[in-house]
Write an enzyme that holds these catalytic residues in place. Structure first.
Site, mmCIF file in Angstrom:
data_model
loop_
_atom_site.group_PDB
_atom_site.id
_atom_site.type_symbol
_atom_site.label_atom_id
_atom_site.label_comp_id
_atom_site.label_asym_id
_atom_site.label_seq_id
_atom_site.Cartn_x
_atom_site.Cartn_y
_atom_site.Cartn_z
ATOM 1 N N ASP A 133 0.819 -1.206 0.000
ATOM 2 C CA ASP A 133 0.000 0.000 0.000
ATOM 3 C C ASP A 133 0.860 1.266 0.000
ATOM 4 O O ASP A 133 1.494 1.591 1.003
ATOM 5 C CB ASP A 133 -0.920 0.000 1.224
ATOM 6 C CG ASP A 133 -1.930 1.136 1.196
ATOM 7 O OD1 ASP A 133 -2.053 1.796 0.148
ATOM 8 O OD2 ASP A 133 -2.596 1.364 2.220
ATOM 9 N N ASP A 136 -1.571 5.583 -6.522
ATOM 10 C CA ASP A 136 -1.842 4.696 -5.397
ATOM 11 C C ASP A 136 -1.872 3.245 -5.859
ATOM 12 O O ASP A 136 -2.537 2.905 -6.843
ATOM 13 C CB ASP A 136 -3.188 5.088 -4.773
ATOM 14 C CG ASP A 136 -3.543 4.267 -3.550
ATOM 15 O OD1 ASP A 136 -2.611 3.915 -2.795
ATOM 16 O OD2 ASP A 136 -4.730 3.987 -3.345
#
Length: 490
Positions: free
Chosen positions: A144, A367
């Site tokens: 992440d 992201d």
């Protein structure tokens, strides 16, 4: 462009990390010019990834607006200013903990991890196999770039979600060390609310990390040895230990983590795995995500350190990271979009659509944890209308919310679709192949793989749009690099 059917990756080639007799093979990480390759797993299911994406977007937006889990580096700096050392022996955080510059000779090092698809687990995230503790135990963590804290579910697990394999037990590791609540590093994490008073150096440092209404982790902030697989230039595989990695030992955890044991943070803050490895591998990391139609025998790669092949790529382009405003979240990798292009036409999108507000809202981030790409309104509506206007000759398919437009391509081998690209404010251009912005829902239907967020909300370049690009996070020069590559060959 011929859009093939998606192929689910499987996990049959995972290493068996439960053996306790591997410890002798693990060597101390030292300066070297070798390469370590780490594998990622990915998961993909239309109904699941769209709902999870929307939850994640709301989470990221609320983290901005509620100022949670952010500005930890500035908090540490402020604390240091308030508490000046009383003597030369006063304890300070180590340089590596606050992303200090690595020695020049370390910059040639590389750590390359193999990333695995989570298709079979029903999400669009990427997973990495990590060995934690002494003796090392195998765990699968979600990758992440939108968060910093590395954490894993820990025994005793008072409230935990289901994961594949046993929970991590710190009592079974000789290298586990609690961080004291009086240790300056404890200021890098957010305390549970209400905060627990620190009554002595033997008291552990409690942490709370929040991802949204349904996702958070609470436990003890600690140090542990993480072990990775090192691939030398000759192709030989070795196991290397990275000691004293700061991580969260989570005793209360909740959320949708799809069988993973925890999360590996790659955000910009000092807690992230990428930041903590800078003293060993330099100020850059990159990944290359394979096409989701690829054979399950190929995997994506995560690379810590400079990749010479990428740096010499003739089509490597850069755009600068932006942000640094007082209210922006220091975890995220912001880029500044100027406009978008569809079929060579620059779309007329208001400039303020892409700007960070005074409150820290808005802006665009790249992201790895969000699957599709999302643009704030009115940009999304303008993009969607542009595609609808330019795509002719294919029957429109309704009833597949939230994806639209969708088209019936039954019997068509080569579908002609408009080009799409992102124009950045510094002049950089990112053009995408059609399989990165149209997704095949079934053999007969394709949909635009771009969705919208509310006005003044975050825009997000998700991992689906990044596939078959080698993405470089160059923190030394504060820029994002991207080069088209066949990631199966990296």
């Amino acid at each position: 462009m011929n859009l093939g059917e998606e192929t689910n990756d499987d996990d049959d080639d995972d290493d068996d990390g439960d053996s306790d007799d591997e410890g002798e093979a693990f060597l101390e990480a030292k300066p070297h010019k070798e390469v370590v390759k780490l594998h990622l797993r990915n998961s993909m299911n239309k109904d699941d990834f769209t709902s999870r994406d929307l939850t994640r977007i709301q989470t990221l937006h609320r983290r901005v607006m509620e100022k949670k889990n952010q500005n930890t580096f500035s908090r540490l700096q402020k604390a240091q200013k308030k508490s000046k050392p009383k003597s030369k022996h006063h304890h300070k955080p180590e340089a590596s903990l606050v992303a200090a510059a690595a020695p020049p000779e370390y910059l040639a090092n590389q750590l390359v991890a193999t990333l695995e698809s989570g298709v079979s687990l029903g999400s669009g995230e990427y997973f990495m196999d990590v060995f934690i503790g002494t003796p090392p135990k195998h765990f699968s963590l979600i990758l992440d770039t939108g968060s910093d804290l590395n954490w894993i579910q820990c025994v005793p697990c008072y409230a935990c979600f289901n994961q594949t394999g046993p929970y991590y037990d710190p009592r079974e590791s000789s290298s586990f060390k609690n961080i004291s609540c009086s240790d300056p590093r404890c200021q890098l994490v957010t305390s549970p609310d209400p905060p627990r008073p620190c009554k002595g150096k033997d008291q552990s440092c409690p942490y709370f990390y929040w991802y949204g209404d349904s996702s958070n982790t609470t436990g003890d902030f600690a140090l542990e040895t993480f072990t990775v697989n090192l691939t030398t230039p000759s192709g030989k595989s070795e196991l290397k230990r990275v000691e004293n990695v700061m991580f969260g030992c989570g005793h209360w955890n909740r959320g949708l983590f799809h069988g993973a044991a925890g999360l590996l943070g790659l955000g910009r803050g000092p807690l992230s795995f990428a930041s903590q490895l800078q003293s060993l591998y330099g100020h850059s990391f990159s990944y290359c995500l394979v096409d989701r139609n690829s054979n399950s025998s190929v995997s994506s790669k995560l690379i810590f350190g400079e990749d010479k092949e990428l740096l010499s790529h003739p089509n490597l382009n850069y755009t600068s990271f932006v942000g640094g405003k007082e209210n922006s979240v220091d975890t995220f990798y912001y880029v500044q979009i100027k406009s978008l292009m569809v079929d060579g036409e620059v779309l007329d999108i208001p400039e303020e659509t892409w700007n960070l507000t005074a409150e820290g809202a808005g802006g665009t981030i790249i992201d790895s944890g969000t699957t599709l790409t999302y643009f704030a309104d009115p940009a999304y509506e303008i993009i969607k209308d542009a595609f609808v206007k330019k795509i002719k000759g294919y029957p429109v398919v309704e009833g597949l919310p939230p994806l639209k437009p969708c088209y019936n391509v039954s019997g068509i081998d080569q579908m002609e679709l408009p080009d799409f690209g992102i124009l950045f404010s510094d002049g950089a251009m990112w053009n995408f192949p059609v399989e990165n912005y149209f997704i095949q829902i079934d053999p007969d239907v394709v949909c635009l793989a771009i969705l919208g967020t509310p006005r003044n909300a975050l825009s997000i370049i998700g991992n689906y749009q990044q596939q078959n690009f080698h993405i470089l996070y160059d923190m030394k020069k504060s820029r994002l690099g991207y080069a088209p590559r066949n990631c199966a060959d990296v």
